[in-house]
Scaffold this active site. Structure first.
Site, mmCIF file in Angstrom:
data_model
loop_
_atom_site.group_PDB
_atom_site.id
_atom_site.type_symbol
_atom_site.label_atom_id
_atom_site.label_comp_id
_atom_site.label_asym_id
_atom_site.label_seq_id
_atom_site.Cartn_x
_atom_site.Cartn_y
_atom_site.Cartn_z
ATOM 1 N N GLY A 51 0.844 -1.192 0.000
ATOM 2 C CA GLY A 51 0.000 0.000 0.000
ATOM 3 C C GLY A 51 0.876 1.237 0.000
ATOM 4 N N CYS A 78 5.397 -5.950 1.448
ATOM 5 C CA CYS A 78 5.723 -4.518 1.488
ATOM 6 C C CYS A 78 5.036 -3.838 2.680
ATOM 7 C CB CYS A 78 5.364 -3.879 0.150
ATOM 8 S SG CYS A 78 6.205 -2.314 -0.113
ATOM 9 N N TYR A 79 4.068 -2.937 2.440
ATOM 10 C CA TYR A 79 3.358 -2.295 3.563
ATOM 11 C C TYR A 79 2.788 -3.355 4.505
ATOM 12 C CZ TYR A 79 -0.119 0.423 6.143
ATOM 13 O OH TYR A 79 -0.867 1.000 7.134
ATOM 14 N N HIS A 166 7.900 -7.190 -4.120
ATOM 15 C CA HIS A 166 6.591 -7.633 -4.634
ATOM 16 C C HIS A 166 6.702 -8.960 -5.393
ATOM 17 C CE1 HIS A 166 4.181 -4.091 -3.621
ATOM 18 N NE2 HIS A 166 5.345 -3.465 -3.692
ATOM 19 N N GLU A 168 4.292 -10.622 -6.567
ATOM 20 C CA GLU A 168 3.184 -10.779 -7.519
ATOM 21 C C GLU A 168 3.474 -10.199 -8.893
ATOM 22 O OE1 GLU A 168 3.397 -8.814 -4.951
ATOM 23 O OE2 GLU A 168 2.232 -6.970 -5.127
ATOM 24 N N SER A 220 -26.816 -8.348 -23.395
ATOM 25 C CA SER A 220 -26.297 -7.304 -24.284
ATOM 26 C C SER A 220 -25.645 -7.900 -25.530
ATOM 27 C CB SER A 220 -25.255 -6.482 -23.533
ATOM 28 O OG SER A 220 -24.079 -7.259 -23.358
ATOM 29 N N GLY A 221 -25.370 -9.206 -25.472
ATOM 30 C CA GLY A 221 -24.644 -9.826 -26.580
ATOM 31 C C GLY A 221 -23.167 -9.960 -26.244
ATOM 32 N N GLY A 222 -22.748 -9.348 -25.139
ATOM 33 C CA GLY A 222 -21.352 -9.439 -24.724
ATOM 34 C C GLY A 222 -21.068 -10.712 -23.932
ATOM 35 N N VAL A 223 -19.796 -10.932 -23.620
ATOM 36 C CA VAL A 223 -19.374 -12.151 -22.934
ATOM 37 C C VAL A 223 -20.007 -12.249 -21.539
ATOM 38 C CG1 VAL A 223 -17.378 -13.488 -22.155
ATOM 39 C CG2 VAL A 223 -17.130 -11.907 -24.059
ATOM 40 N N ASP A 224 -19.930 -11.172 -20.771
ATOM 41 C CA ASP A 224 -20.322 -11.242 -19.367
ATOM 42 C C ASP A 224 -21.797 -11.596 -19.186
ATOM 43 O OD1 ASP A 224 -17.773 -10.334 -19.245
ATOM 44 O OD2 ASP A 224 -18.295 -8.287 -18.657
ATOM 45 N N SER A 225 -22.661 -10.886 -19.915
ATOM 46 C CA SER A 225 -24.086 -11.168 -19.715
ATOM 47 C C SER A 225 -24.465 -12.525 -20.311
ATOM 48 C CB SER A 225 -24.966 -10.047 -20.273
ATOM 49 O OG SER A 225 -24.847 -9.940 -21.665
ATOM 50 N N LYS A 366 -11.995 -11.428 -15.952
ATOM 51 C CA LYS A 366 -12.467 -11.628 -17.328
ATOM 52 C C LYS A 366 -12.012 -12.964 -17.940
ATOM 53 C CE LYS A 366 -14.523 -9.511 -20.850
ATOM 54 N NZ LYS A 366 -15.722 -8.670 -20.758
#
Ligand code: XMP
Length: 510
Positions: A51, A78-79, A166, A168, A220-225, A366
């Site tokens: 942080g 770190c923090y 770090h 990560e 909506s036609g998108g991946v998520d929905s 995603k």
């Protein structure tokens, strides 16, 4: 399960990504979480994130120190490491040598669980101003760098670990191995979190929540929905009604394709609402981008609400919210950002219609959603779809939106995507699309002078849409795209390529 305490580092999502790549489930939570809440979540380990604050600052983020007496392994980064050391009686001071960037880590204790299988010397990535000057009782140094004597520390008996660097980030090549060691050697996690297990749990969860009630889902036609709807369908079948609003601002044959995939193949219960003329009429004569967005958002909400009301006794609303949105909205540190472009969704609807939200993807990133989509047998074409903005082609037609101009852009867009796919670039690009300009230019076709439209091609690479770079597409491919568009689409005689990055430009033109 691993809990990641969010002390505000920009790398927190990366920590979560790394843990999940090891097939261990994790959740990012704010430091305001109580020890009691942690106890009931029963994590196998806790990671304290980095942080920007200094632990002795007045308003620096803190977590209840009771977590150090719960018998749960802790890894402070770190923090997070400095907080742990401070809380357990050690000392941290502003170091006179700030350290940013690469450093050489000398591992002093190869028998230490965290450094198993890691060479004596390895690069690591540092970003800190403070440093530990005195360790609490029972801790020992396990690694150092030239500027930081205490680059890693451990209290083996209590299973407390601290890393000043770090692990990560990619710049710490052995960082993933260290996290792997923490998860499996220290915490005893098992690598059992897969999309199949996720889907199984999510289905049970949705069934328990929704029971025999009805749920409405906006597609909506998108991946998520699409993935959300497919998952909910698996759980409650026909109790779900999906609503797809065809606003006339979609790509070529979009609604038709969606019908085939989701309705015919997956047997989802979908209502297609064709309100193309409503949108076109409302947009007539409007040139201002924000006005366009507001009009589209408002009509969409009205249409969706009217349709939703037809589904009597619905109690739930499905939504394809993803984890990055949740993390952003829960972060205690991210202040309000300026509205550059207004986005719309059905956010206000649940309250207005007294619907309860069902957001089964809210802990997924995603790429995990795409993997889940594959598990649910959605076709590649849907799973790998590039993002498409809610206001659709209206914000890719600069100036007035008319039926004729929509027709031109749709044809251009279809050719562009065909070529991008054929060239093997579709998945490599974050987005690739065409923009119709409100300008005409002179050209020559055969023996005739033409005075026609100009289109701009935009293709960008990006990880998260926050920043983006214009794609260095091969000249041959660009030439082929331009040739085909000018030859095949009536009304276009010039194609230009957008070579701006974000920032200072944005991805969409409006
Ligand atoms: P910009 O143009 O701000 O876009 O760089 C960033 C990302 O957001 C998408 N975008 C939208 N998505 N509704 C959406 O659902 C919107 O109103 C909207 N506007 C932009 C854009 O396509 C890009 O991926």
């Amino acid at each position: 399960m691993i809990l990641i305490i969010d002390f505000g580092s920009q790398f927190n999502q990366l920590i979560a990504r790394r843990v999940r790549e090891c097939r261990v489930y994790c959740q990012i939570v704010p430091p305001t979480i109580t020890a009691g809440e942690i106890q009931s979540l029963a994590p196998e380990g806790i990671i304290l994130s980095g942080g920007p604050a200094s632990i002795y600052e007045k308003n620096s983020p803190k977590i209840d120190p009771a977590i150090f007496s719960m018998g749960i392994p802790v890894l402070g980064i770190c923090y997070g490491m400095q907080f742990m050391v401070g809380a357990l009686g050690g000392e941290v001071a502003r170091s006179n040598k700030r350290e940013y960037g690469f450093a050489h880590l000398r591992v002093r204790s190869q028998t230490d669980a965290l450094f198993q299988g890691i060479d004596g010397e390895t690069p690591c990535w540092m970003s800190h101003g403070d440093a530990i000057v005195k360790l609490p009782r029972g801790f020992k140094i396990t690694a150092s760098t030239a500027n930081t004597a205490i680059a890693a520390t451990v209290h083996a008996k209590k299973r407390f670990y601290g890393l000043q660097f770090h692990p990560e980030v990619e710049h710490t090549p052995k960082g993933k191995a260290m996290l792997h060691n923490f998860l499996f050697r220290v915490c005893g996690c098992s690598a059992s979190w897969t999309m199949t297990s996720f889907a199984r749990d999510a289905v049970a969860d949705i069934q328990a929540t929704v029971g025999d009630k009805k749920l409405i889902m906006g597609l909506s036609g998108g991946v998520d929905s699409s993935v959300t709807a497919a998952l909910i369908h698996k759980a409650i079948g026909k109790q779900q009604t999906c609503i797809f609003v065809d606003n006339g601002l979609l790509r070529k044959e979009e609604a038709k394709k969606l019908k085939v995939v989701l309705k015919q193949h997956l047997k989802l219960n979908i209502r297609f609402v064709n309100v193309q003329t409503l949108f076109l009429k409302a947009l007539a004569g409007v040139e201002d981008p924000e006005k366009k967005r507001k009009i589209i958002g408002k009509i969409f909400m009205d249409v969706f609400e009217a349709e939703a009301k037809k589904i009597r006794d619905a109690e739930f609303l499905g939504q394809g919210t993803l984890y990055p949105d949740v993390i952003e909205s829960q972060s205690a540190f991210g202040g309000p950002t300026a509205v550059i472009k207004s986005h719309h969704n059905v956010g206000g609807l649940p309250k207005k219609m007294k619907l309860k939200l069902v957001e089964p993807l809210k802990y997924l990133f995603k790429d995990e959603v795409r993997r889940l989509g594959k598990t649910l047998k959605l076709p590649d074409e849907l799973v790998w779809r590039q993002p498409f903005p809610g206001p659709g082609l209206a914000i890719r037609i600069i100036g007035q939106v008319t039926g004729k101009r929509l027709g031109i852009l749709r044809d251009v867009d279809a050719i562009l995507l065909e070529e991008i796919r054929a060239g093997g670039f579709y998945r490599k690009l974050w987005q690739s699309f065409a923009v119709l300009l409100p300008l005409k230019s002179v050209g020559i076709m055969g023996d005739h002078r033409t005075y026609e439209n100009i289109v701009a091609i935009r293709a960008v690479t990006s990880k998260d849409a926050m920043t983006a770079d214009w794609a260095k597409l091969p000249h041959k491919l660009l030439g082929q795209i331009s040739n085909r568009i000018i030859n095949e689409v009536r009304g276009v005689n010039r194609v230009v390529y957008d070579i701006s990055s974000k920032p200072p430009s944005t991805i969409e033109w409006e």
